[in-house]
Design an enzyme around this catalytic site. Structure first.
Site, PDB file in Angstrom:
ATOM      1  N   ALA A 179      -2.996 -18.317  -1.471  1.00 16.40           N
ATOM      2  CA  ALA A 179      -4.004 -19.044  -2.239  1.00 16.40           C
ATOM      3  C   ALA A 179      -3.496 -19.475  -3.619  1.00 16.40           C
ATOM      4  O   ALA A 179      -3.732 -20.604  -4.060  1.00 16.40           O
ATOM      5  CB  ALA A 179      -5.243 -18.164  -2.392  1.00 16.40           C
ATOM      6  N   ASN A 239      -1.002 -22.184  -3.466  1.00 15.42           N
ATOM      7  CA  ASN A 239      -1.706 -23.421  -3.114  1.00 15.42           C
ATOM      8  C   ASN A 239      -2.310 -24.059  -4.369  1.00 15.42           C
ATOM      9  O   ASN A 239      -2.240 -25.283  -4.558  1.00 15.42           O
ATOM     10  CB  ASN A 239      -2.858 -23.135  -2.134  1.00 15.42           C
ATOM     11  CG  ASN A 239      -2.390 -22.646  -0.766  1.00 15.42           C
ATOM     12  OD1 ASN A 239      -1.233 -22.784  -0.407  1.00 15.42           O
ATOM     13  ND2 ASN A 239      -3.313 -22.069  -0.001  1.00 15.42           N
ATOM     14  N   ALA A 267     -18.641 -27.504   3.726  1.00 13.95           N
ATOM     15  CA  ALA A 267     -19.170 -28.811   4.114  1.00 13.95           C
ATOM     16  C   ALA A 267     -20.563 -29.055   3.532  1.00 13.95           C
ATOM     17  O   ALA A 267     -21.042 -30.190   3.524  1.00 13.95           O
ATOM     18  CB  ALA A 267     -19.209 -28.912   5.635  1.00 13.95           C
ATOM     19  N   ASP A 277      -8.732 -23.609  -2.196  1.00 16.31           N
ATOM     20  CA  ASP A 277      -7.714 -23.619  -3.254  1.00 16.31           C
ATOM     21  C   ASP A 277      -7.527 -25.014  -3.827  1.00 16.31           C
ATOM     22  O   ASP A 277      -7.356 -25.195  -5.042  1.00 16.31           O
ATOM     23  CB  ASP A 277      -6.383 -23.095  -2.699  1.00 16.31           C
ATOM     24  CG  ASP A 277      -6.556 -21.711  -2.103  1.00 16.31           C
ATOM     25  OD1 ASP A 277      -7.340 -20.923  -2.652  1.00 16.31           O
ATOM     26  OD2 ASP A 277      -5.917 -21.442  -1.076  1.00 16.31           O
TER      27      ASP A 277
HETATM   28  O1  CKP Z   1      -9.717 -19.991   0.566  1.00 17.91           O
HETATM   29  P1  CKP Z   1      -8.623 -20.850   1.080  1.00 17.91           P
HETATM   30  O2  CKP Z   1      -8.832 -21.314   2.487  1.00 17.91           O
HETATM   31  O3  CKP Z   1      -8.339 -22.001   0.173  1.00 17.91           O
HETATM   32  O4  CKP Z   1      -7.353 -19.908   1.042  1.00 17.91           O
HETATM   33  C1  CKP Z   1      -6.291 -20.046   1.914  1.00 17.91           C
HETATM   34  C2  CKP Z   1      -5.184 -19.094   1.602  1.00 17.91           C
HETATM   35  O5  CKP Z   1      -3.776 -16.789   0.657  1.00 17.91           O
HETATM   36  C3  CKP Z   1      -4.106 -19.194   2.656  1.00 17.91           C
HETATM   37  O6  CKP Z   1      -3.031 -20.011   2.202  1.00 17.91           O
HETATM   38  C4  CKP Z   1      -3.723 -17.748   2.913  1.00 17.91           C
HETATM   39  O7  CKP Z   1      -2.387 -17.498   2.853  1.00 17.91           O
HETATM   40  C5  CKP Z   1      -4.480 -16.945   1.859  1.00 17.91           C
HETATM   41  O8  CKP Z   1      -5.607 -17.742   1.594  1.00 17.91           O
HETATM   42  C6  CKP Z   1      -4.753 -15.550   2.391  1.00 17.91           C
HETATM   43  O9  CKP Z   1      -4.113 -14.615   1.898  1.00 17.91           O
HETATM   44  O10 CKP Z   1      -5.589 -15.419   3.300  1.00 17.91           O
HETATM   45 MG    MG Z   2     -11.098 -19.498  -0.657  1.00 19.43          MG
END
Ligand code: CKP
Ligand code: MG
Length: 316
Positions: free
Chosen positions: A35, A38, A232, A261
């Protein structure tokens, strides 16, 4: 010097094709996730000077993460290479068009070995962003987040927290209990309804389920802005200025992961630019829409020159 700093764990990502069960011999895509990286990429693409603080293993996964982040323009001088542990890994099965399943291989990995000494001098930066994922990794990762948040607060940075509850790592109650003590140093909170309830400790007894009360609880503490993410169903920003709501943009969603993110990066970008909360929210919503309509955790993140593209595309 960088304007914004994010801190957390990046993971190698083995990603199945959309709507395809993973079987022996399946085609997969190799990339990385996380995250906080990202968000760093999102901010860099929007033109901000951003640094990433992390730990990776001394392996090809860690090098892929660092080289890609560097290529995206993220300052990686705060990424420690740990020779004693591997870079974490995540396997993602896009089982059906609507159902994603993930496996984490992060226990004992480099990110869980983050330690307070890894936090660089934050003075000179304007903003620190952390998420509730890192404190779930280990006690030392938890202390690292605390150290960074306190140091940022002392140095006058804006501190941003995305609750990002991960049920594979800990319960919502555990997350709320661990993160709530940080609130006296946090300025800006992002979360979905369940996450805001957990952070305000309203998921245990009391007026269970009242997200508006939870937002008010948070705003009575240090945070001056709470951003409620409803996917959404849109998003809203809450603060002394009142409540501002926006619907999500109507796009073809192919991959929800990373949208939160991207949304955060859009909002923080607005904040760094000094625009008002409504404009921050508009940018967040647009960046989230870019991310959901591209396969991958960060690959779809919008560049500054692309802002407005989705609104224009709608009129074609
Ligand atoms: O809340 P989001 O869907 O934006 O987060 C996604 C990220 O870090 C993803 O890249 C994954 O690696 C993580 O959340 C996690 O540790 O679950
Ligand atoms: Mg999130």
């Amino acid at each position: 010097a960088v304007d914004a700093i994010t801190l957390g764990e990046s993971l190698g990502l083995v990603m199945g094709e959309p709507a395809t069960p993973l079987r022996a011999g399946s085609s997969v895509r190799f990339s990385f996730a996380g995250a906080e990286s990202n968000v760093a990429i999102g901010l860099a693409r929007l033109g901000h000077a951003v640094g990433f603080v992390s730990r990776v293993g001394d392996d090809f996964v860690g090098r892929m993460v660092v080289e890609t982040l560097r290529g995206e323009g993220v300052d990686v001088s705060g990424v420690v290479v740990d020779e004693a542990a591997p870079t974490a890994l995540m396997v993602r099965q896009h089982r059906t068009a609507d159902a994603l399943t993930v496996l984490y291989y992060r226990d004992g990995a480099a990110g869980s070995r983050l330690q307070p000494g890894d936090v660089p001098d934050l003075s000179g930066a304007r903003l620190l962003h952390v998420t509730g994922i890192t404190p779930a990794l280990s006690a030392s990762a938890m202390r690292t987040v605390e150290t960074a948040v306190r140091a940022a607060r002392a140095a006058g940075l804006v501190v941003s927290l995305d609750v990002n509850h991960r049920a594979l790592l800990w319960s919502a109650q555990e997350a709320g209990a661990a993160l709530a003590p940080l609130l006296d140093a946090v300025d800006l909170v992002f979360g979905g309804d369940d996450e805001l309830l957990a952070l305000a400790r309203r998921d245990i007894g009391g007026d269970v389920g009242d997200v508006h009360a939870a937002v008010d609880d948070l705003l009575r503490q240090r945070p001056s802005v709470v951003v409620r993410k409803r996917g959404a169903d849109g998003a809203s920003v809450h603060g002394a200025f009142g409540v501002i709501e926006r619907p999500a943009l109507a796009v073809t969603a192919v991959d929800p992961v990373g949208a939160g993110d991207a949304f955060v990066a859009g909002f923080l970008s607005g904040l760094l630019d000094g625009v008002d909360p409504a404009a921050c929210l508009d940018r967040a919503v647009e960046c989230g829409a870019f991310a959901v309509s591209v396969h991958g955790d960060w690959e779809g993140a919008a560049r500054r020159s692309e802002l407005g593209l989705l609104a224009r595309a709608e009129r074609v």
